[in-house]
Design an enzyme around this catalytic site. Sequence first.
Site, mmCIF file in Angstrom:
data_model
loop_
_atom_site.group_PDB
_atom_site.id
_atom_site.type_symbol
_atom_site.label_atom_id
_atom_site.label_comp_id
_atom_site.label_asym_id
_atom_site.label_seq_id
_atom_site.Cartn_x
_atom_site.Cartn_y
_atom_site.Cartn_z
ATOM 1 N N HIS A 205 0.795 -1.234 0.000
ATOM 2 C CA HIS A 205 0.000 0.000 0.000
ATOM 3 C C HIS A 205 0.827 1.284 0.000
ATOM 4 O O HIS A 205 0.267 2.367 -0.089
ATOM 5 C CB HIS A 205 -0.949 0.028 1.207
ATOM 6 C CG HIS A 205 -0.273 0.475 2.469
ATOM 7 N ND1 HIS A 205 0.345 -0.400 3.318
ATOM 8 C CD2 HIS A 205 -0.098 1.707 3.011
ATOM 9 C CE1 HIS A 205 0.874 0.275 4.327
ATOM 10 N NE2 HIS A 205 0.626 1.548 4.161
HETATM 11 C C1 UD1 Z 1 -1.553 6.171 5.460
HETATM 12 C C2 UD1 Z 1 -0.249 6.743 5.959
HETATM 13 C C3 UD1 Z 1 0.805 5.657 6.070
HETATM 14 C C4 UD1 Z 1 0.280 4.439 6.810
HETATM 15 C C5 UD1 Z 1 -1.036 3.981 6.160
HETATM 16 C C6 UD1 Z 1 -1.636 2.801 6.880
HETATM 17 C C7 UD1 Z 1 0.125 9.114 5.319
HETATM 18 C C8 UD1 Z 1 0.860 10.037 4.433
HETATM 19 N N1 UD1 Z 1 0.282 7.796 5.065
HETATM 20 O O1 UD1 Z 1 -1.397 5.783 4.108
HETATM 21 O O2 UD1 Z 1 1.915 6.179 6.767
HETATM 22 O O3 UD1 Z 1 1.217 3.371 6.745
HETATM 23 O O4 UD1 Z 1 -1.955 5.069 6.214
HETATM 24 O O5 UD1 Z 1 -2.735 2.267 6.172
HETATM 25 O O6 UD1 Z 1 -0.550 9.557 6.223
HETATM 26 N N2 UD1 Z 1 -8.802 5.230 1.327
HETATM 27 C C9 UD1 Z 1 -10.083 4.688 1.332
HETATM 28 N N3 UD1 Z 1 -10.641 4.345 2.523
HETATM 29 C C10 UD1 Z 1 -10.008 4.513 3.716
HETATM 30 C C11 UD1 Z 1 -8.710 5.078 3.685
HETATM 31 C C12 UD1 Z 1 -8.118 5.393 2.498
HETATM 32 O O7 UD1 Z 1 -10.703 4.508 0.302
HETATM 33 O O8 UD1 Z 1 -10.573 4.184 4.766
HETATM 34 C C13 UD1 Z 1 -8.154 5.538 0.030
HETATM 35 C C14 UD1 Z 1 -8.425 6.910 -0.476
HETATM 36 O O9 UD1 Z 1 -8.595 6.834 -1.847
HETATM 37 C C15 UD1 Z 1 -7.151 7.669 -0.172
HETATM 38 C C16 UD1 Z 1 -6.102 6.604 -0.305
HETATM 39 O O10 UD1 Z 1 -6.759 5.403 0.160
HETATM 40 O O11 UD1 Z 1 -6.979 8.737 -1.039
HETATM 41 C C17 UD1 Z 1 -4.878 6.837 0.511
HETATM 42 O O12 UD1 Z 1 -5.215 7.080 1.859
HETATM 43 P P1 UD1 Z 1 -4.312 8.033 2.778
HETATM 44 O O13 UD1 Z 1 -5.106 8.396 3.942
HETATM 45 O O14 UD1 Z 1 -3.675 9.086 1.964
HETATM 46 O O15 UD1 Z 1 -3.105 7.176 3.202
HETATM 47 P P2 UD1 Z 1 -2.694 5.664 3.198
HETATM 48 O O16 UD1 Z 1 -2.222 5.221 1.882
HETATM 49 O O17 UD1 Z 1 -3.720 4.822 3.870
#
Ligand code: UD1
Length: 367
Positions: A205
């Site tokens: 991820h």
């Molecule tokens: C974040 C953290 C990372 C951690 C990870 C654990 C940052 C920069 N990164 O990354 O350090 O290891 O969490 O999982 O803070 N999304 C959903 N549903 C959710 C959450 C996310 O659909 O419940 C999708 C969205 O499209 C979003 C993308 O995932 O844009 C990325 O989510 P984001 O919150 O940016 O960070 P993670 O990749 O989860």
Amino acid sequence: MKIVTVVGARPQFVKAAIVSKELKLLPDLQELIVHTGQHYDQRMSQVFFDELGIPTPAYNLHVGSGSHGKQTGLMTERIEEVCQRELPDVVVVYGDTNSTLAGALAAVKLHIPVVHVEAGLRSYNRRMPEEINRVLTDHVASLLICPTQLAVDQLAKEGITDNVSLVGDVMYDAAIDFSRVAGEHVDPLGDLALTPHRYILLTCHRAENTDDPLRLSAIFSAVNRIARQTKVLFPVHPRVKSKVAAQTFHQNVQVVEPLSYLEMLLVEQNASLVLTDSGGMQKEAFFFGVPCVTMRDETEWAETVQVGANSLVEADADRIHESVVNRLNRPPLIPSAAPFYGHGCASSQTASLIQALGHGSIIRKAA
Ligand code: UD1
């Protein structure tokens, strides 16, 4: 004494769960959980609160997805409002996500002392958003709670030596504590028809892998080659869901929704190998004596590599395949007594240190 704990992403729920348990045991102390809403899907968030008994958030800021600037900015604004209303003695933040940085920035500018749990970790890769979040949070924190000696040494190199405590890793405490009860609540091996030690557990991820088409295609190609020899269980993070859906996988690749923490602990313990780019899973594999191959150029948990439990591999199909095959052909690892990550008292020590800061027994740099 009032504590505001800021969480927002999956690994933070696990860390806060084990520390909150300890905070509850201390007298005259109120903890308010603030959920930024960074992770919002049921299987990325609510399931952790239900399963791990984390107090219901006093505030959910519903920030959701967005660019780094937008996400961090909205969180900072809303955490600031909460802090102005609640006037906490201390704000506690965990790890390295955008929620961590936003909590730290909002608090420090209101002169509220910040506690950073999991301070001092570095990948030395400034292209990772997590690295920026860690460095900045460490430099504004009043109390830095470190999981490893390497983390303490790193802070010293950056000139941070005041109020730095080595307590061990709260994720080790969580893995030990919740493993004791996991089997009473969930049965992921039964649910997913998995045979112990006959599958590889895959997660992927990190933005550096999922947002780079070349790297992601190399990873998927390696996974398909590995699947010719062994089953691969792949719980998919929402970040990469659409890309996984667009890919054709070998029939031995079992693609599933994100697992809960208790499910993940059992699935990790029974895997023949963990193939991942997650920080937390590298360590959990190590705690349980399961070999790990990490698809990254560097790791914050260098101890696992130094003792030969974890191999770092670049996102290249041949290298990943070769590394997994080599690992599987080596003798099994002995489950670690985790000397690098403490002895299971990190969360109680963390709670005591937070209390000491709130009561003024530790000098508050930010106040
Ligand atoms: C974040 C953290 C990372 C951690 C990870 C654990 C940052 C920069 N990164 O990354 O350090 O290891 O969490 O999982 O803070 N999304 C959903 N549903 C959710 C959450 C996310 O659909 O419940 C999708 C969205 O499209 C979003 C993308 O995932 O844009 C990325 O989510 P984001 O919150 O940016 O960070 P993670 O990749 O989860």
